[in-house]
Write an enzyme that holds these catalytic residues in place. Structure first.
Site, PDB file in Angstrom:
ATOM      1  CB  ALA A  94      -0.914   0.009   1.223  1.00  0.00           C
ATOM      2  CD1 TRP A  96      -0.337   3.556   3.401  1.00  0.00           C
ATOM      3  CD2 TRP A  96      -0.380   5.394   4.684  1.00  0.00           C
ATOM      4  NE1 TRP A  96       0.242   3.244   4.605  1.00  0.00           N
ATOM      5  CE2 TRP A  96       0.224   4.337   5.410  1.00  0.00           C
ATOM      6  CE3 TRP A  96      -0.511   6.642   5.292  1.00  0.00           C
ATOM      7  CZ2 TRP A  96       0.700   4.503   6.719  1.00  0.00           C
ATOM      8  CZ3 TRP A  96      -0.043   6.822   6.595  1.00  0.00           C
ATOM      9  CH2 TRP A  96       0.545   5.743   7.285  1.00  0.00           C
ATOM     10  CB  ALA A 189       5.914   2.150   0.547  1.00  0.00           C
ATOM     11  CD  GLU A 190       0.763  -0.115   6.631  1.00  0.00           C
ATOM     12  OE1 GLU A 190       0.345  -0.833   7.551  1.00  0.00           O
ATOM     13  OE2 GLU A 190       0.331   1.027   6.410  1.00  0.00           O
ATOM     14  CB  ALA A 191       4.277  -4.941   4.506  1.00  0.00           C
TER      15      ALA A 191
END
Length: 254
Positions: A94, A96, A189-191
């Site tokens: 993701a 965001w 940016a994410e896991a």
């Protein structure tokens, strides 16, 4: 020296079998994302110098920049939706912007995503008022789309605006929160997580531009540079800031 800070507890709202099943499903447009898939507050470790100043952070789920140490009423940035490179493994990534989540128990955020399911990339956009679950938008998202976004707060009212300028749509969502602390602003940016952090989609490089907090370049706030890692494995690396408001995050490992 290093200092460990709060690691968020991920809610288990369903039985283990239901969580696993939901994690394997593609998100349904316009519906609440399955309980097994959500964006969560930052979890990790801050690396400090001998004078107690933050050098950078290592996080199990975030990569990007976070500004703390004040009250934040807005955050903005633009990015290009990365292309997901998929294998037979289900993975998630993701991108965001948001307020809160770095040291607090809420996050008010909106962004885009690429998940790999059955070997194919799936793209979509969403908003989330954590600890509530994310909600997907029905609008089309494709690799290479240009996004621009602003999250702002006035009193207890948050306005989450996300525009896909390539596809020609804009979503503006207004929500209230009585518990938000407005204590951080981030571009990430994410896991995403289920009962634990999920494997990270190979997204190549995500480029963020025009990153601002309270209307000023995020670099003016001496922000925390965050790399994503699991143990000794680096999962995503954040570049230095250029011009105080531009940077990239590069995928290293799922």
């Amino acid at each position: 020296m290093s200092a460990t800070f709060r690691i968020s507890a991920l809610s288990a709202a369903a039985a283990a079998a239901a969580l696993l099943s939901a994690a394997m499903m593609a998100p349904q447009a316009g519906a609440v994302t399955p309980h097994a898939l959500r964006m969560t507050p930052m979890a990790g470790q801050r690396i400090m110098d001998p004078h107690g100043r933050i050098l950078h952070s290592s996080s199990s789920n975030w990569a990007g920049y976070s500004a703390t140490g004040g009250t934040f009423t807005s955050v903005s940035s633009s990015w290009v939706q990365p292309k997901g490179t998929c294998t037979s493994k289900d993975t998630y990534a993701a991108f965001w912007i948001g307020i809160d989540g770095d040291g607090s128990d809420s996050v008010e955020q909106t962004g885009s995503e690429v998940d790999c399911s059955g070997g194919s990339p799936q793209y979509y956009a969403w908003y989330e008022m954590y600890p509530a679950y994310p909600v997907n938008y029905t609008n089309t998202v494709k690799a290479g789309d240009h996004f621009t976004s602003t999250v702002s707060v006035s009193g207890s009212t948050f306005t989450l605006k996300l525009a896909d300028t390539t596809q020609g749509w804009t979503k503006t969502t207004t929500k209230t929160s009585s518990t938000a602390e407005d204590a951080s602003a981030e571009i990430i940016a994410e896991a995403p997580a289920s009962d634990s952090v999920l494997p990270l989609t190979n997204f190549g490089t995500a480029s963020f531009t025009g990153a601002t907090a309270n209307g000023e370049p995020i670099g003016d706030f001496d922000p925390d540079q965050i790399n994503m890692a699991s143990g000794s494995t680096t999962k995503a690396t954040t570049s230095a800031l250029s011009g105080g408001e531009n940077f990239s995050v590069t995928w290293d490992h799922n």
